[in-house]
Scaffold this motif. Structure first.
Motif, PDB file in Angstrom:
ATOM      1  N   GLY A   7      26.071 -19.739  35.759  1.00  0.00           N
ATOM      2  CA  GLY A   7      25.451 -21.004  36.139  1.00  0.00           C
ATOM      3  C   GLY A   7      24.109 -21.153  35.456  1.00  0.00           C
ATOM      4  N   VAL A   8      23.451 -22.266  35.710  1.00  0.00           N
ATOM      5  CA  VAL A   8      22.145 -22.558  35.110  1.00  0.00           C
ATOM      6  C   VAL A   8      21.164 -21.410  35.336  1.00  0.00           C
ATOM      7  CG1 VAL A   8      20.155 -24.110  35.236  1.00  0.00           C
ATOM      8  CG2 VAL A   8      22.467 -25.046  35.311  1.00  0.00           C
ATOM      9  N   VAL A  37      23.508 -20.065  28.442  1.00  0.00           N
ATOM     10  CA  VAL A  37      24.231 -21.065  29.224  1.00  0.00           C
ATOM     11  C   VAL A  37      23.780 -22.461  28.769  1.00  0.00           C
ATOM     12  CG1 VAL A  37      24.720 -21.971  31.530  1.00  0.00           C
ATOM     13  CG2 VAL A  37      24.375 -19.519  31.202  1.00  0.00           C
ATOM     14  N   VAL A  38      24.717 -23.246  28.276  1.00  0.00           N
ATOM     15  CA  VAL A  38      24.425 -24.619  27.870  1.00  0.00           C
ATOM     16  C   VAL A  38      24.657 -25.522  29.077  1.00  0.00           C
ATOM     17  CG1 VAL A  38      25.118 -26.491  26.327  1.00  0.00           C
ATOM     18  CG2 VAL A  38      25.083 -24.138  25.494  1.00  0.00           C
ATOM     19  N   TYR A  39      23.657 -26.368  29.391  1.00  0.00           N
ATOM     20  CA  TYR A  39      23.789 -27.260  30.541  1.00  0.00           C
ATOM     21  C   TYR A  39      23.014 -28.551  30.285  1.00  0.00           C
ATOM     22  CZ  TYR A  39      19.293 -25.096  31.730  1.00  0.00           C
ATOM     23  OH  TYR A  39      18.008 -24.633  31.692  1.00  0.00           O
ATOM     24  N   ALA A  70      16.676 -28.066  30.531  1.00  0.00           N
ATOM     25  CA  ALA A  70      17.909 -28.351  29.790  1.00  0.00           C
ATOM     26  C   ALA A  70      18.130 -27.286  28.724  1.00  0.00           C
ATOM     27  CB  ALA A  70      17.831 -29.721  29.134  1.00  0.00           C
ATOM     28  N   ASN A  71      19.371 -27.053  28.393  1.00  0.00           N
ATOM     29  CA  ASN A  71      19.720 -26.188  27.273  1.00  0.00           C
ATOM     30  C   ASN A  71      20.939 -26.785  26.583  1.00  0.00           C
ATOM     31  OD1 ASN A  71      19.574 -24.033  25.508  1.00  0.00           O
ATOM     32  ND2 ASN A  71      21.077 -22.868  26.658  1.00  0.00           N
ATOM     33  N   PRO A  72      20.795 -27.264  25.342  1.00  0.00           N
ATOM     34  CA  PRO A  72      19.623 -27.124  24.487  1.00  0.00           C
ATOM     35  C   PRO A  72      18.442 -27.927  25.022  1.00  0.00           C
ATOM     36  CG  PRO A  72      21.239 -28.551  23.434  1.00  0.00           C
ATOM     37  CD  PRO A  72      21.878 -28.011  24.675  1.00  0.00           C
ATOM     38  N   LEU A  87      17.173 -37.316  26.289  1.00  0.00           N
ATOM     39  CA  LEU A  87      18.199 -37.140  25.271  1.00  0.00           C
ATOM     40  C   LEU A  87      18.073 -35.722  24.767  1.00  0.00           C
ATOM     41  CD1 LEU A  87      17.648 -40.475  23.324  1.00  0.00           C
ATOM     42  CD2 LEU A  87      19.345 -40.005  25.090  1.00  0.00           C
ATOM     43  N   SER A  88      19.187 -34.990  24.730  1.00  0.00           N
ATOM     44  CA  SER A  88      19.173 -33.627  24.220  1.00  0.00           C
ATOM     45  C   SER A  88      19.729 -33.591  22.812  1.00  0.00           C
ATOM     46  CB  SER A  88      20.032 -32.714  25.102  1.00  0.00           C
ATOM     47  OG  SER A  88      19.418 -32.558  26.345  1.00  0.00           O
ATOM     48  N   VAL A  89      19.288 -32.598  22.053  1.00  0.00           N
ATOM     49  CA  VAL A  89      19.808 -32.382  20.708  1.00  0.00           C
ATOM     50  C   VAL A  89      20.742 -31.187  20.727  1.00  0.00           C
ATOM     51  CG1 VAL A  89      18.194 -33.362  19.060  1.00  0.00           C
ATOM     52  CG2 VAL A  89      17.574 -31.324  20.280  1.00  0.00           C
ATOM     53  N   ASN A  90      21.733 -31.213  19.884  1.00  0.00           N
ATOM     54  CA  ASN A  90      22.667 -30.078  19.803  1.00  0.00           C
ATOM     55  C   ASN A  90      22.209 -29.077  18.789  1.00  0.00           C
ATOM     56  OD1 ASN A  90      24.028 -31.531  21.648  1.00  0.00           O
ATOM     57  ND2 ASN A  90      25.724 -32.041  20.353  1.00  0.00           N
TER      58      ASN A  90
END
Length: 90
Positions: A7-8, A37-39, A70-72, A87-90
């Motif tokens: 989990g996170v 962990v990507v979330y 956040a991750n990323p 907004l998240s970046v990959n």
């Protein structure tokens, strides 16, 4: 077989797989790795920490604090009509 669903709260922690034979004392093999962990963004919006809601009256200046996990990592924060958008970046 062991199943683990991270989990996170597990982001950045290590996990270890260890194999040993109870008939051979002191010998074992193990492998560890760091969990990534990507979330999606987790957002909390609060009234400014130095403000007291009871003391605010019409015409006073107020501010809000937007905290984001956040991750990323998030890359852009936009305020629109009292809404915090990330907004998240990959």
């Amino acid at each position: 077989m062991v199943e683990f669903e991270p989990g996170v709260e597990d982001h950045g922690k290590s996990i270890t797989c260890r194999a040993e034979n109870p008939n051979v004392t002191g010998l074992y093999v193990e492998k560890s790795w760091k969990i990534d962990v990507v979330y999606p963004p987790i957002v909390s919006l609060n009234l400014g920490s130095t403000l007291s809601p009871e003391d605010i009256k019409e015409g006073d200046d107020v501010y809000f604090e937007c905290h984001i996990r956040a991750n990323p990592p998030w890359s852009k924060l936009t305020w629109i009509h009292d809404v915090c958008i990330i907004l998240s970046v990959n």
